[in-house]
Design a protein around this motif. Structure first.
Motif, short mmCIF file in Angstrom:
data_model
loop_
_atom_site.label_atom_id
_atom_site.label_comp_id
_atom_site.label_asym_id
_atom_site.label_seq_id
_atom_site.Cartn_x
_atom_site.Cartn_y
_atom_site.Cartn_z
N TYR A 1 0.87 -1.07 0.09
CA TYR A 1 0.01 0.06 0.13
C TYR A 1 0.85 1.38 -0.10
O TYR A 1 1.77 1.43 0.97
CB TYR A 1 -0.90 0.01 1.11
CG TYR A 1 -2.23 -0.70 1.03
CD1 TYR A 1 -3.29 -0.24 1.19
CD2 TYR A 1 -2.35 -1.97 0.60
CE1 TYR A 1 -4.56 -0.74 1.17
CE2 TYR A 1 -3.40 -2.61 0.54
CZ TYR A 1 -4.62 -1.92 0.76
OH TYR A 1 -5.90 -2.79 0.65
N ALA B 1 1.15 5.43 0.21
CA ALA B 1 0.63 6.87 0.30
C ALA B 1 1.27 7.96 -0.37
O ALA B 1 2.70 8.10 -0.29
CB ALA B 1 0.63 7.11 1.78
N ILE C 1 -4.50 6.97 -1.12
CA ILE C 1 -3.66 5.75 -1.01
C ILE C 1 -3.82 5.02 -2.36
O ILE C 1 -5.05 5.12 -2.98
CB ILE C 1 -4.39 4.87 0.28
CG1 ILE C 1 -4.42 5.61 1.43
CG2 ILE C 1 -3.99 3.42 0.22
CD1 ILE C 1 -2.77 5.65 1.95
N LYS D 1 -3.52 0.95 -4.04
CA LYS D 1 -3.46 -0.40 -3.47
C LYS D 1 -2.47 -0.85 -4.64
O LYS D 1 -2.02 -0.22 -5.68
CB LYS D 1 -4.77 -1.00 -3.68
CG LYS D 1 -5.68 -0.33 -2.48
CD LYS D 1 -7.07 -1.33 -2.85
CE LYS D 1 -8.01 -0.68 -1.84
NZ LYS D 1 -9.39 -1.41 -1.62
N VAL E 1 3.03 2.15 3.38
CA VAL E 1 2.07 2.13 4.54
C VAL E 1 1.39 0.82 4.77
O VAL E 1 1.62 -0.06 3.94
CB VAL E 1 1.02 3.09 4.51
CG1 VAL E 1 1.42 4.80 4.44
CG2 VAL E 1 -0.03 3.01 3.48
N PRO E 2 0.82 0.42 6.16
CA PRO E 2 0.63 -0.81 6.51
C PRO E 2 -0.59 -1.32 5.62
O PRO E 2 -1.31 -0.23 5.13
CB PRO E 2 0.18 -0.79 8.00
CG PRO E 2 0.78 0.39 8.34
CD PRO E 2 1.17 1.33 7.18
N THR F 1 -4.61 0.70 5.23
CA THR F 1 -4.64 2.06 5.41
C THR F 1 -5.50 2.89 4.44
O THR F 1 -5.47 2.49 3.19
CB THR F 1 -3.22 2.74 5.32
OG1 THR F 1 -2.20 2.10 6.32
CG2 THR F 1 -3.06 3.99 5.95
N THR F 2 -6.31 3.69 5.02
CA THR F 2 -7.07 4.73 4.30
C THR F 2 -6.75 6.10 4.34
O THR F 2 -5.93 6.38 5.01
CB THR F 2 -8.68 4.49 4.94
OG1 THR F 2 -8.67 5.03 6.19
CG2 THR F 2 -9.15 3.06 4.80
N GLU F 3 -7.38 6.77 3.48
CA GLU F 3 -6.93 8.34 3.41
C GLU F 3 -7.17 8.97 4.59
O GLU F 3 -6.58 9.75 4.87
CB GLU F 3 -7.79 8.94 2.04
CG GLU F 3 -7.48 8.30 0.96
CD GLU F 3 -8.33 8.94 0.02
OE1 GLU F 3 -9.15 9.87 0.15
OE2 GLU F 3 -8.30 8.58 -1.38
N ASP G 1 -6.47 7.88 7.49
CA ASP G 1 -5.33 7.57 8.43
C ASP G 1 -3.88 8.33 8.08
O ASP G 1 -3.13 8.17 8.64
CB ASP G 1 -5.02 5.97 8.38
CG ASP G 1 -6.32 5.38 8.79
OD1 ASP G 1 -7.13 5.67 9.54
OD2 ASP G 1 -6.29 4.01 8.34
N ILE G 2 -4.09 8.98 6.76
CA ILE G 2 -2.91 9.73 6.45
C ILE G 2 -2.52 10.88 7.32
O ILE G 2 -3.37 11.60 7.49
CB ILE G 2 -3.01 10.11 5.06
CG1 ILE G 2 -3.20 9.10 4.09
CG2 ILE G 2 -1.78 10.85 4.39
CD1 ILE G 2 -3.26 9.37 2.69
N MET H 1 3.68 10.65 8.48
CA MET H 1 4.00 9.55 7.50
C MET H 1 5.11 10.01 6.62
O MET H 1 5.98 8.99 6.02
CB MET H 1 2.95 9.14 6.68
CG MET H 1 1.81 8.55 7.48
SD MET H 1 0.26 7.90 6.54
CE MET H 1 -0.63 6.93 7.86
#
Length: 295
Positions: free
Chosen positions: A36, A38, A57, A59, A93-94, A97-99, A101-102, A106
């Motif tokens: 993933y 970011a 993010i 994928k 990123v792990p 992870t979604t937007e 969580d940014i 980071m």
């Protein structure tokens, strides 16, 4: 890391520059890794440009687009040279992870995390200008070759090849007034013949092709702008759907909490006081005892 995280197309940001008009450019990011990724977009002139979205993010093996819109400018830069630059930062990123969580942490390099940075230049493109067509009669008037053509139109007998007077009065109308002499009238009569031949010259065909090329370029630029607006609308719809999904989840959670509270209230009501069956039994026993005591 040895492999690059994101592949960026195009390598430069090209804007069709017109005074007092906005211009947009679409950038595509491709994640060629199994992680993933970011990303975050920065610019040296944040007030001059609008980036949507500026974070996101991507994928594994997926693509993501963002649109850069240059605001309407009142003045053009010298020699159409723009010094603005864009910086695209990306990091691993792990999974999942979604937007939302940014965070800015980071993309900080203090913790030793690998941050890939790529710079994009801004290139301004002048709009296609329509060719200016000069009056054909004016060109022929000052063209020295007309004198040669006039000589060719003369017959060996010395009599000039003069068209009918009616045609002369219609075609010569609008030209500069000539002297009222036989020689002047002869020149006026001969000039329209040269004008008729000018339409068959090749440069006129080249002008038509140039016009078609300019129109096709304008159509392409309009299509690119419409495509960027369509992608912005898709991003907006996606965001609205995500917000609606969150609202639905919150509503379901509130319903569950309300049901739990109702159950707790019912449990407390049962525990307080004596059960109804116990009260009925005591009443019946009291009635029986009173009957035997007082027959």
């Amino acid at each position: 890391m040895t492999t690059e995280l994101l592949q960026i197309e195009p390598a430069d940001l090209r804007f069709l520059f017109e005074l007092k008009k906005q211009s947009s450019c679409l950038v595509q990011l491709r994640n060629a890794t199994h992680h993933y990724i970011a990303f975050k977009v920065k610019t040296t002139s944040p007030k001059k440009y609008c980036v949507r979205p500026n974070i996101g993010i991507i994928k594994p093996n997926q693509k993501s687009d963002f649109t850069v819109t240059m605001q309407a400018q009142r003045t053009a830069p010298p020699d159409m040279q723009c010094k603005d630059k864009f910086l695209i930062q990306s990091t691993v990123v792990p999974f999942g992870t979604t937007e939302d969580d940014i965070t800015s942490d980071m993309f900080a390099k203090d913790n030793g995390k690998y941050i890939e940075e790529k710079k994009l230049r801004v290139i301004l493109i002048s709009p296609p200008s329509s060719p200016v067509l000069l009056p054909v009669n004016a060109d022929m008037k000052h063209d020295p070759s007309n004198e040669i053509n006039v000589q060719k139109d003369r017959v060996p007998s010395g009599v000039e090849n003069i068209p009918p007077p009616r045609r002369v009065s219609e075609e010569v109308k609008g030209l500069e007034t000539a002297q009222d002499t036989k020689e002047g009238r002869a020149d006026e009569d001969i000039v329209p013949r040269q004008v008729e031949n000018v339409g068959d010259m090749k440069p006129a065909k080249g002008d038509v092709e140039l016009n078609l090329t300019n129109e096709s370029e304008e159509s392409k630029s309009k299509l690119s702008i419409m495509d960027s607006k369509l992608r912005e609308a898709e991003v907006t719809i996606r965001t609205l759907n995500e917000e609606r999904r969150r609202n639905t989840q919150e509503k379901d959670l509130l319903k569950k909490e309300l049901e739990v509270l109702k159950r707790k209230m019912n449990t407390k009501g049962v525990r307080s006081g004596f059960p109804f069956l116990f009260v009925c039994m005591v009443a019946l026993i009291s009635v029986a005892v009173g009957y035997y005591i007082h027959p």
